[in-house]
Design an enzyme around this catalytic site. Structure first.
Site, short mmCIF file in Angstrom:
data_model
loop_
_atom_site.label_atom_id
_atom_site.label_comp_id
_atom_site.label_asym_id
_atom_site.label_seq_id
_atom_site.Cartn_x
_atom_site.Cartn_y
_atom_site.Cartn_z
N CYS A 1 -8.91 -12.75 18.46
CA CYS A 1 -8.87 -11.39 19.08
C CYS A 1 -10.61 -11.45 17.81
O CYS A 1 -10.50 -11.26 16.90
CB CYS A 1 -7.87 -10.21 18.72
N CYS B 1 -3.15 -17.89 13.99
CA CYS B 1 -3.47 -17.56 15.09
C CYS B 1 -3.47 -18.40 16.04
O CYS B 1 -4.52 -19.35 15.97
CB CYS B 1 -3.68 -16.42 15.04
N LYS C 1 -2.70 4.59 7.30
CA LYS C 1 -3.00 5.14 8.83
C LYS C 1 -3.16 6.33 8.53
O LYS C 1 -1.65 7.29 8.12
CB LYS C 1 -2.06 4.24 9.45
N ARG D 1 7.51 -0.07 1.42
CA ARG D 1 7.24 -1.51 2.28
C ARG D 1 5.80 -1.60 2.71
O ARG D 1 4.96 -0.84 1.96
CB ARG D 1 7.42 -0.60 4.06
N ARG E 1 1.55 -1.08 -0.33
CA ARG E 1 -0.11 0.04 -0.14
C ARG E 1 0.80 1.52 -0.04
O ARG E 1 0.19 2.81 -0.46
CB ARG E 1 -0.97 0.00 1.21
N TYR E 2 1.79 0.83 0.80
CA TYR E 2 2.68 2.35 0.62
C TYR E 2 3.96 2.11 0.14
O TYR E 2 4.47 0.84 -0.04
CB TYR E 2 3.21 2.73 2.15
N ASP F 1 -11.00 -1.04 13.99
CA ASP F 1 -11.94 -0.93 12.51
C ASP F 1 -13.34 -1.50 12.35
O ASP F 1 -13.07 -2.15 13.26
CB ASP F 1 -10.74 -1.86 11.34
N CYS G 1 -11.34 -9.11 15.74
CA CYS G 1 -9.63 -9.06 14.49
C CYS G 1 -10.51 -8.47 13.48
O CYS G 1 -11.00 -8.28 12.52
CB CYS G 1 -9.41 -10.21 14.21
N ARG H 1 -8.69 -8.57 10.74
CA ARG H 1 -9.02 -8.95 9.38
C ARG H 1 -9.45 -10.88 9.31
O ARG H 1 -8.97 -12.05 8.92
CB ARG H 1 -7.22 -9.82 9.24
N ASP I 1 -7.45 3.56 10.58
CA ASP I 1 -6.46 2.82 9.02
C ASP I 1 -7.90 3.47 8.54
O ASP I 1 -8.89 2.48 8.62
CB ASP I 1 -6.78 1.11 9.49
C1 LIG Z 1 -0.52 -0.74 8.66
C2 LIG Z 1 0.39 -0.84 7.34
C3 LIG Z 1 1.98 -1.03 7.10
C4 LIG Z 1 2.79 -0.14 8.58
O1 LIG Z 1 2.56 1.01 8.03
P1 LIG Z 1 3.24 1.61 9.07
O2 LIG Z 1 2.64 2.98 9.16
O3 LIG Z 1 4.62 1.79 8.28
O4 LIG Z 1 3.31 1.40 10.82
C5 LIG Z 1 2.27 -1.38 5.94
N1 LIG Z 1 1.38 -1.82 5.15
C6 LIG Z 1 0.05 -2.09 5.70
C7 LIG Z 1 -0.40 -2.01 3.94
C8 LIG Z 1 -0.20 -1.43 6.47
O5 LIG Z 1 -1.84 -1.89 7.07
S1 SF4 Z 2 -5.85 -9.55 15.33
FE1 SF4 Z 2 -5.98 -10.97 14.81
S2 SF4 Z 2 -5.15 -11.22 13.32
FE2 SF4 Z 2 -4.05 -10.13 15.40
S3 SF4 Z 2 -3.10 -12.10 16.81
FE3 SF4 Z 2 -5.53 -10.99 16.98
S4 SF4 Z 2 -7.19 -12.62 15.64
FE4 SF4 Z 2 -4.83 -12.92 15.04
#
Ligand SMILES: *Cc1c(COP(=O)(O)O)cnc(C)c1O
Ligand code: SF4
Length: 357
Positions: free
Chosen positions: A105, A101, A313, A92, A88-89, A269, A108, A110, A306
């Protein structure tokens, strides 16, 4: 037994009731249930509001989906060039080797993805992911996440890390994990040796309540930091779990005491069926305002949101400054608020100040 995955154990122990079982089966059909024995033992059974119960024990409330909630709340899918990568960025990307996991949670972000063993990348898919990273010279940092990457066997993780080591432009790695606090025994000597890598690996620990810092957890974090592995934290702001200043400040101090630098405090989220966990943004801002000044500067996380749709973010903490006048060409005037709420004028010169006139 190391992980509790069955509803009948929750029934036996009185965490859920027989009349809810059909609804709860539906809940865990949508999003798996698991809690590590380490945390299960830590639950105060006499307390319905126990922060571990709230985080890990499924409830019927998860079936209430608000019209605002989304299947892909942070827009991962729009930035997924190959399976297992989210880019996305520019500098990174995420690499998600597993979607499993040791605990799930309930809030979560995701939750639509995690818990499926077949989402684990095959060798071929991993090779494709490395090829993508190799072809994108702008990728300076690779963030291993998922799922929880530290659930992998140390020798499997070692292979992934050595592949990333061989890509010259990847200078830094990061691992997003909950393992040190939820299944600490996995941070054994072998794992520590794998993480002690020539290229720096930052371990970002997800923890939401001081109760997660059991004796084992403290030892696991200490083993990592003693080995020279830097640690950062991430926390999700959660209603009735850590959304008060006593718990939040205690958690931040807990991180610092364990040599973990608070990094992010996430606004929860818009994942489906998680509205009972979300605070308002105003509540979040009020909390971080209470942290600032009253608690050490190194205890301050950045409060972030986010943005749905995959826009990334952004910090959403309170603003302490506003411009009041742009009165002259020379000076812009601002009102700045101190941590006690006092307001002060700050003159910001727009030109080089002339000395003696
Ligand atoms: C959260 C996230 C990151 C990391 O973001 P930072 O601000 O550098 O901690 C990188 N890529 C994606 C897709 C993310 O969701
Ligand atoms: S937030 Fe989601 S991905 Fe992270 S530890 Fe909890 S269940 Fe696993």
């Amino acid at each position: 037994m190391n992980t509790i995955k069955k509803l009948d154990i929750l029934l036996r122990d009185g965490f859920i009731h027989q009349e809810d079982i059909t609804a709860l089966q539906k809940v865990v059909g949508n999003f798996s249930f698991a809690i590590s024995e380490q945390l299960y033992k830590r639950i105060d059974k006499s307390n319905e509001c126990d922060p571990l119960v709230k985080q890990f024990i499924p409830t019927k409330k998860e079936l209430d989906v608000s019209h605002l909630e989304l299947a892909d709340p942070i827009g991962d899918n729009v930035h997924m060039p190959v399976k297992g990568i989210v880019h996305r960025y520019p500098d990174r990307c995420l690499l998600m080797p597993v979607q499993v996991c040791p605990v799930y949670c309930r809030f979560c972000f995701r939750k639509e993805k995690v818990g499926t063993a077949d989402a684990t990348l095959s060798e071929k898919e991993l090779q494709d992911a490395y090829a993508y990273i190799r072809h994108h010279q702008e990728i300076w940092e690779v963030i291993l996440t998922g799922g929880d990457p530290l659930i992998l066997k140390p020798q499997v993780l070692r292979k992934i890390i050595s592949q990333l080591n061989s890509i010259e432009h990847v200078e830094v790695m990061r691992i997003h994990t909950r393992i040190p606090v939820v299944e600490s025994r996995r941070i054994n000597q072998e794992m520590v040796a794998v993480l002690k890598n020539a290229k720096p690996i930052y371990v970002v620990l997800h923890a939401n309540h001081p109760n997660e810092f059991t004796e084992e957890a403290v030892k696991a974090c200490s083993a990592l930091v003693d080995a020279g592995i830097p640690m950062l934290s991430q926390t999700t702001l959660l209603k009735d779990i850590n959304d008060n200043i006593e718990v939040l400040s205690a958690l931040m101090r807990c991180f610092i005491r364990n040599r973990i630098k608070p990094y992010y405090l996430h606004h929860a989220d818009l994942a489906k069926g998680t509205q009972h966990f979300r605070t308002t943004l105003a509540e979040g801002q009020h909390l971080v305002k209470q942290l600032r000044g009253r608690f050490s500067g190194i205890c301050q996380p950045t409060y972030v949101l986010d943005i749905p749709g995959g826009y990334g973010k952004v910090p959403v903490g309170p603003c302490y400054i506003r411009q009041t006048k742009n009165n002259t060409q020379e000076v812009a005037e601002y009102c700045v608020e101190d941590y006690c709420g006092g307001v002060h004028v700050y003159p910001c010169s727009l030109r080089e100040e002339s000395g003696n006139e």
